[in-house]
Design an enzyme around this catalytic site. Sequence first.
Site, mmCIF file in Angstrom:
data_model
loop_
_atom_site.group_PDB
_atom_site.id
_atom_site.type_symbol
_atom_site.label_atom_id
_atom_site.label_comp_id
_atom_site.label_asym_id
_atom_site.label_seq_id
_atom_site.Cartn_x
_atom_site.Cartn_y
_atom_site.Cartn_z
ATOM 1 N N MET A 84 34.676 8.498 1.809
ATOM 2 C CA MET A 84 33.681 8.008 2.776
ATOM 3 C C MET A 84 32.943 6.810 2.181
ATOM 4 O O MET A 84 33.561 5.822 1.913
ATOM 5 C CB MET A 84 32.721 9.138 3.129
ATOM 6 C CG MET A 84 33.406 10.246 3.889
ATOM 7 S SD MET A 84 33.112 10.172 5.644
ATOM 8 C CE MET A 84 31.528 10.977 5.760
ATOM 9 N N CYS A 85 31.685 6.886 1.971
ATOM 10 C CA CYS A 85 30.799 5.777 1.615
ATOM 11 C C CYS A 85 30.457 4.990 2.879
ATOM 12 O O CYS A 85 31.230 4.922 3.814
ATOM 13 C CB CYS A 85 31.364 4.786 0.604
ATOM 14 S SG CYS A 85 31.665 5.488 -1.027
ATOM 15 N N GLY A 86 29.268 4.419 2.873
ATOM 16 C CA GLY A 86 28.851 3.562 3.970
ATOM 17 C C GLY A 86 28.424 2.220 3.405
ATOM 18 O O GLY A 86 27.769 2.168 2.363
#
Lengths: 302, 237
Positions: free
Chosen positions: A1-3
């Site tokens: 994920m990560c944003g």
Amino acid sequence: MCGIIGFLDKTSDTAPVGETVLTMLNALACRGPDSAGVALFTGPGNDRTVLRIKLGEKGVFAERQANITKRVQTLGRVLAAETSEEYLRLEVDYQGDPQQLSALIESEADNVEVVSMGNALEIVKQVGSPENLEQSHGVSRITGTHGIGHTRLSTESKVDLSHSQPFWAHGRPDLAVVHNGHITNYHNLRRRYEQHGVRFYTDNDSEVIGVYLADRLSQGMTLTEALTASLYDLDGSFSYLAATQNELGFAKDRFALKPLLFTETDSEVVVATEEIAIENAFPGIGGVREAQAKEVQVWQLN
Amino acid sequence: MATELDCSGKTIREINTAIREHIARGEDAVVVRNPGARHNLGVALLQPSTVKFDGSVGYFCGGLMDGATVEVNGSTGWGLAESMLSGTVIVRGSAGNGAAATIRGGTVVIHRHAAARAGVAMKGGLLLIGGNCGYMAGFMGQRGTIVVCGDVGEAFADSMYETVCYVGGEVGELGNDAVIEELTAEDLAFLEATFTEHLPERLAELKPRIAGFKKIVSGRRLWNFDKTDWDVWQQVV
């Protein structure tokens, strides 16, 4: 994920970049609970060097702070100094070799790191949610032209301040990167760069993107050329943002494996992993589109 | 008259439950305000009804749907209308990756652009894209129809079965075993009927372009193994 998120204001040198970037980042907290960080560009018109220095991972650093300030004074006059949590922020009258200044500071202790350096760039990152950034460092007070941000879900390396993003491209002032994805030829690239004497500060694969871009830019490429070249030189899945003192750009991998959306109006450019971040800061802005595979965009400040 | 539902302060589950309650009460249409680009809105709507999102939505909007009509007055995230059985999904803005993936029937209309992997593994239905679409659209399509008014990206219509694609703009690069076929009179009539029904506001612009659309279907070389096709198989596998 990560944003990841990015914001560029076309109309003002004193736009509320800190507040905007935080508002966007808060919406992506669920994508990356491990750490959060921002890289903000505080506007032109200043030829002092701003340093954000990590004094250590946890503890009391009064002595280190004093020692480092003394060291820096041997190279340039210290115009301002302040600390918040693990950070020492210095403004220095220095336009010399960035590597020399970093090396002098980092020789104080093993886990001392220059987190960012530049005329405009200021990186603040830490373990925890975006809300902590505001509580500990008052990020929303920072104004300027543009900024990028990151929330991290760690998948391949440890969780501490240094492994958080954004990454400053060590040695090249005012160049910062945030990345969502995996760089699968990281070890090859790292080995190659280490053979040329580049120091890696973390085991995070994203760090190599900054090193790569700094290398390409120093060879005379423009940011657009460097981002385009990276589509073939980096393997794996990536959507990443890169920012310099007067540019904001992104690149998306050849197979469009990671999300990244953007929109542009007469007054701003907004980029984010999910539209929820754009909506949080600019409700109803419209015109949002997902970047295509191999897409590269770069916006210049006027 | 349409009922209104405000998403502010509500969880996704509360919003979806409220939408279903409105539909169960037999109301014609529900207008959902402030969707805020949040994920999983309007999934698994199993009765004829109309749900209008007044703003952008996140991932999987209109997914697993059977028979409803969903309109989005904004853009959408990944997996729009994924695995829909029947119904209609209309997006006024652009859609993220994997729009209309694996739909079995129904109609998905995207007025602006679709990102990568639009309409992959479709088993029926119609995907109509007003703008461009990205990498690997139509991959392994089994049935159904994809119409793209603008340009399509690389690996278009790769390894398809019986999905039929029409492209109005440039083809970045055809996928494995994708071939261009001549348009028949039925194709021309189908495109005109499709634009008349789903993009009436653009009919004046689209109608003169219909004869220039490219029809792309499977070349059927990958349907059964034949050692004379070894070069194609090597690329695919």
